[in-house]
Scaffold this motif. Structure first.
Motif, PDB file in Angstrom:
ATOM      1  N   ARG A  61      40.073 120.102 101.083  1.00 32.83           N
ATOM      2  CA  ARG A  61      40.505 120.829  99.889  1.00 32.83           C
ATOM      3  C   ARG A  61      41.992 121.146 100.026  1.00 32.83           C
ATOM      4  N   GLU A  64      45.878 125.514  96.859  1.00 29.20           N
ATOM      5  CA  GLU A  64      46.051 125.680  95.411  1.00 29.20           C
ATOM      6  C   GLU A  64      47.484 125.397  94.981  1.00 29.20           C
ATOM      7  N   ASN A  69      43.472 123.090  91.361  1.00 27.64           N
ATOM      8  CA  ASN A  69      42.880 122.895  92.685  1.00 27.64           C
ATOM      9  C   ASN A  69      42.368 121.468  92.823  1.00 27.64           C
ATOM     10  N   PHE A  70      42.647 120.857  93.971  1.00 26.07           N
ATOM     11  CA  PHE A  70      42.221 119.485  94.237  1.00 26.07           C
ATOM     12  C   PHE A  70      41.369 119.442  95.506  1.00 26.07           C
ATOM     13  N   ASN A 124      38.326 115.513  93.090  1.00 22.64           N
ATOM     14  CA  ASN A 124      37.886 116.543  92.157  1.00 22.64           C
ATOM     15  C   ASN A 124      39.047 117.486  91.826  1.00 22.64           C
ATOM     16  N   TRP A 125      39.098 117.935  90.583  1.00 23.22           N
ATOM     17  CA  TRP A 125      40.169 118.839  90.117  1.00 23.22           C
ATOM     18  C   TRP A 125      39.571 119.909  89.230  1.00 23.22           C
ATOM     19  N   ASN A 126      40.080 121.130  89.346  1.00 23.85           N
ATOM     20  CA  ASN A 126      39.702 122.182  88.412  1.00 23.85           C
ATOM     21  C   ASN A 126      40.862 123.144  88.226  1.00 23.85           C
ATOM     22  N   SER A 131      37.779 121.060  84.361  1.00 24.25           N
ATOM     23  CA  SER A 131      37.529 120.333  85.606  1.00 24.25           C
ATOM     24  C   SER A 131      37.440 118.844  85.303  1.00 24.25           C
TER      25      SER A 131
END
Length: 234
Positions: A61, A64, A69-70, A124-126, A131
């Motif tokens: 992860r 930030e 967030n990736f 993944n991204w949010n 997201s």
């Protein structure tokens, strides 16, 4: 599994003796002396599979950022050996190596893909209620049929000529999703595309893949696929 009477007779004959011969009962005397009276069929293992490989997994992860967030996920498997020995210790028997091959319907292990390399990666991204995810699935190259004539698996029609091989390259699938949380309504909306590049499955041909002409257990036979999903919690 139960060892059938035919299994017992074949193993005893092919090995010129051995422990399976003790399962054959013969008439001891009289006009039928020496003739087979009955054959016992106990339960037991008729063969063995030797499998060797390595798995690698990574999850990371990223700290930030102002762009959200990736997180990165990566999994891969390398198959070094998948060997079938149907009659261990039998005289003249051979061990068939499946690693790197697709097994056809004529094999002990039918219609299965044993590519040496397989992998799955995801980004993944949010950010707030938004997201998104991008996943990549990799299936390594493989061969149908064997140059080794003893394997009796040919990629050509009717198994002729023996030793015929067909080689196939790797396949890569891309899937993307985008989601949004409607927190006041306890609702989430997701849309996405599977097989973004519309990658078509390899044609393995009917004589090698029953009636499908491909391997539907490994490859995507639908093509590019769009979907939308609404999830409500209550």
């Amino acid at each position: 599994s139960r060892i059938t009477a035919q299994n017992v007779l074949n193993l005893c004959y092919n090995n010129n003796g051995g422990p399976t011969c003790e399962l054959i009962n013969r008439t001891a005397s009289g006009l039928s002396a020496g003739q087979i009276n009955f054959v016992r069929s106990p339960k037991g293992n008729l063969g063995r599979l030797d499998v060797k490989g390595a798995d690698f997994q990574l999850h990371y992860r990223i700290p930030e950022t102002s762009f959200g967030n990736f997180a990165v996920n990566f999994q891969t498997t390398y198959l070094d050996r998948f060997a079938d020995d149907p009659t261990p210790g039998a005289e003249g028997a051979f061990v068939q190596e499946y690693a790197g091959h697709y097994s056809t319907g004529g094999s002990a292990i039918a219609n299965a893909n044993f590519s040496r390399w397989k992998a799955l990666a995801a980004l993944n991204w949010n950010m707030g209620s938004f997201s998104a995810a991008w996943t990549v699935k990799y299936i390594g190259n493989f061969t149908v049929g064997y140059a080794n004539l003893s394997y009796n698996e040919s990629a050509c029609q009717s198994n002729l000529p023996p030793g015929c091989e067909l080689k196939y390259g790797a396949a890569v699938y891309h899937n993307v999703t985008f989601g949004y949380n409607l927190d006041p309504l306890n609702t989430r909306v997701d849309v996405g595309i599977d097989n973004l590049s519309d990658k078509q499955p390899p044609i393995i041909y009917q004589n090698n893949a029953v009636n499908g002409n491909t391997d539907p257990n490994t490859f995507d036979t639908v093509g590019r696929f769009y979907f939308a999903r609404v999830t409500v919690k209550f």
